[in-house]
Design a protein around this motif. Structure first.
Motif, PDB file in Angstrom:
ATOM      1  N   ARG A   1      30.139  36.056  45.367  1.00  0.00           N
ATOM      2  CA  ARG A   1      30.674  36.082  44.005  1.00  0.00           C
ATOM      3  C   ARG A   1      29.807  36.899  43.056  1.00  0.00           C
TER       4      ARG A   1
ATOM      5  N   LYS B   1      42.122  32.777  38.976  1.00  0.00           N
ATOM      6  CA  LYS B   1      40.944  33.414  38.398  1.00  0.00           C
ATOM      7  C   LYS B   1      39.687  33.014  39.171  1.00  0.00           C
ATOM      8  N   ASP B   2      38.633  33.787  38.945  1.00  0.00           N
ATOM      9  CA  ASP B   2      37.288  33.480  39.472  1.00  0.00           C
ATOM     10  C   ASP B   2      37.274  33.416  40.996  1.00  0.00           C
TER      11      ASP B   2
END
Length: 649
Positions: free
Chosen positions: A516, A389-390
């Protein structure tokens, strides 16, 4: 057996070694020398070695001889004393005894080396299988555990793990079953095999698989219980997930049965259609996701669509009062537009179209493809997906990455004809690079690993060569991996293959990482309409008569005066003769003079004459050097009108 004679003590000392069966020396040759070097050599022998020395002594030397013999025994260790004079058979007997003793030492060495090799092989096998070893004494309940075994229960190498600790780490609901199975194995001497839940010191739940076998004493009673253990948490979670999915699916089917009963006939038709679609998908997979289609085929198809769409566009204007005709024309146009979209994908697949590079969530992309991938590999192959994740987005073209992933998964399936597991992984590489040619920076690595037949080193080196394939004739084009390699290069990334024959293959697609931050969707602006261009004299150049005719009809319908040429040479003659030509609309790929050559030649005659390049390729061949206004085929009359208006304003 050969013998070597040393005339001096240093020469004798240098000749000693593991290959020597035994050494013979006279005591008078030793007395005047310092025996420290030979004593040090004796002490430095390997554990298996104890070289025999035969010392020839004089007979009847009295007490001094006994002291010398004791000293030599202390220095040399393994000594045979032979008094002179002696019979030949006596010496032969002593030599044979020393030789026999030495050969036993060699046998001991061989057994020790074999034991070390077996131990290394066992350790390697345990490491490869991620197994930990254990041993339990049923008399004292003393547990001996390897580091790998401790890790199965969440302990580190420095942690102690007793049998009581192990039982406490077992899930309370499984603890009694573990005790009962151990006692049953000790009573019956049957093999021990059990799976149970564990709770690690940090509170996290896990699963362990433990196997064991009873070792009996000479009296036949159990003396030890030895075995291996492994962490099967991932496998059990996958099984539980599949079971949950199956239960959910069954519930949905049950709930939907009543509603779908009234449309049973429709459902049968949809199932049949789905089976046909799946069959078509299987056929397309055998061709490696349409790898056999090249950019040239797509370009020719674009030309055909150009003629169809152009003429349908004109028909729609001339039959505006006929609703039925309009419906038929609109349906045909929709089909043609779908065909145009398909050719654009084929051109991109052949690396002949500009890529739409944007921030792509690779984890979401893989998740969205799960159902398609599972259908593509069939029931004999299991797909395991691990997506952290992320992760930051990748800078890529999502359509092309989807095609690349599908191609890699199909290749892995074909490498496992008897079934197996395909592991799809995704990881962030903030600093690492697969090779030095890749620029430094952050990357995302999308990997596909199988446990199929793999490739040898020679095949691996040739794997990305165009048209190279290890598949049977008719089952592959050899273009799949080379296309993925080209895609990676276009995206400023890398494509890395690693494989071992008989053990499987790993393919990694490295893509540059983006930021991001969540990218805001661009605002959709209304399409620029502009005003129509004033009537002008236009030269249309295309070697395809259908394309030329369609373009001429659309231009004349817009009110322009149009001239037609079907080759670059013919167009150059018209440009030289007619100074009233205000615009040239030309194809790129033509025999004789292509569009680029025509433009360069026309600049010598009319430097200010504007050109519009209409082509099915978004990326022209290297060296064309053109920066002309371009119109992608197939185009509509409105698109043609807008481009002309931009140029002739």
């Amino acid at each position: 057996m050969s013998a070597r004679v040393a005339s001096r003590f240093p020469e004798f000392l240098d000749a000693l070694g593991d290959a020597v069966l035994f050494a013979v020396m006279a005591d008078e040759a030793l007395c005047p020398n310092d025996l420290t070097p030979i004593h040090n050599w004796v002490l430095s022998q390997p554990g298996w070695s104890d070289l025999p020395f035969i010392v020839l002594t004089a007979k009847g030397e009295g007490p001094e001889r006994d002291l010398a013999a004791a000293r030599l025994t202390e220095v040399l260790g393994h000594v045979f004393f032979l008094e002179r004079p002696f019979h030949a058979t006596t010496f032969v007997s002593a030599a044979r005894s020393a030789q026999k003793n030495r050969r036993r030492q060699y046998e001991a060495r061989a057994r020790m080396e074999e034991m070390r090799e077996n131990e290394l092989t066992l350790k390697t096998a345990l490491l490869a299988g991620r197994l930990g070893t254990w041993e339990l004494d049923p008399q004292t309940w003393n547990l001996t555990a390897s580091d790998g075994f401790k890790s199965v229960f969440g302990r580190g190498p420095a942690d102690t793990l007793t049998y009581d600790d192990l039982l406490r780490s077992v899930h309370p609901d499984d603890r009694a079953r573990v005790r009962e199975n151990v006692l049953h194995t000790l009573e019956t001497c049957e093999d021990y095999l059990i799976e149970y839940r564990t709770v690690w010191p940090d509170g996290s739940p896990h699963w362990a698989e433990v196997r064991g076998r009873v070792v009996r004493s000479r009296s036949g009673t159990p003396s030890r219980l030895v075995g291996v253990a492994s962490d099967i948490t991932e496998r059990r979670l996958e099984q539980e997930w599949q079971l949950r999915q199956k239960e959910i699916l069954e519930e949905r089917v049950t709930e939907s049965t009543a509603e779908l009963w009234e449309v049973q006939v429709t459902m049968v038709a949809e199932v049949a259609q789905r089976e046909r679609a799946e069959e078509q998908l299987r056929q397309s997979q055998k061709l490696e996701a349409i790898g056999q289609l090249t950019g040239g085929v797509a370009h020719d198809f674009n030309n055909l669509l150009m003629a169809v769409m152009g003429n349908l566009d004109l028909l729609r204007k001339h039959l505006a009062d006929d609703p039925k005709a309009l419906r038929l024309i609109e349906a045909a146009l929709q089909g043609a537009r779908r065909g145009a979209s398909l050719t654009q994908r084929l051109l991109a697949f052949a690396r002949r179209q500009e890529l739409k590079v944007e921030a792509v969530d690779l984890a979401a992309l893989v998740e969205n493809m799960r159902e398609l991938l599972n259908r593509s590999v069939g029931g004999d192959v299991e797909i395991s997906v691990r997506l952290p994740k992320d992760l930051p987005p990748a800078l890529a073209d999502s359509n092309q990455v989807e095609l690349a992933l599908l191609n890699l998964v199909v290749n892995s399936r074909d490498a496992m004809p008897e079934g197996g597991t395909i592991r799809i992984g995704l990881r962030e590489e903030p600093d690492a690079r697969p090779h030095e040619d890749l620029p430094a920076g952050a990357y995302l690595c999308l990997s596909v690993t199988d446990n199929g037949k793999g490739m040898d080193e020679e095949t691996l080196h040739r794997a990305i060569e165009p048209f190279f394939s290890t598949k049977d004739i008719g089952k592959g084009t050899g273009l799949g991996l080379s296309m993925i390699h080209g895609l990676a290069l276009q995206l400023k990334g890398a494509f890395v293959l690693s494989s071992v024959a008989g053990k499987g293959t790993t393919a990694e697609l490295w893509l540059p990482a983006g930021t991001r931050a969540v990218r805001q969707a661009p605002k959709v602006l209304p399409e620029e309409t502009g005003s129509a261009a004033k009537p002008a004299k236009i030269l249309v150049v295309d070697d395809d008569l259908l394309i030329a005719m369609s373009t001429v009809d659309m231009l004349e319908d817009l009110g322009h005066q149009v001239m037609e040429a079907n080759s670059g040479v013919q167009a150059l003659e018209l440009i030289g003769k007619d100074r009233d030509i205000e615009l040239v609309i030309t194809d790129y790929s033509m025999p004789g003079l292509n569009g680029a050559q025509l433009f360069e030649a026309a600049r010598g005659l009319r430097p200010d004459l504007p050109f519009l390049l209409a082509t099915g390729y978004a990326d022209l061949p290297p060296g064309s050097g053109l920066s002309l206004p371009r119109l992608s085929k197939p185009y509509t009359q409105d698109q043609l009108s807008r481009e002309i208006a931009k140029i002739l304003r």
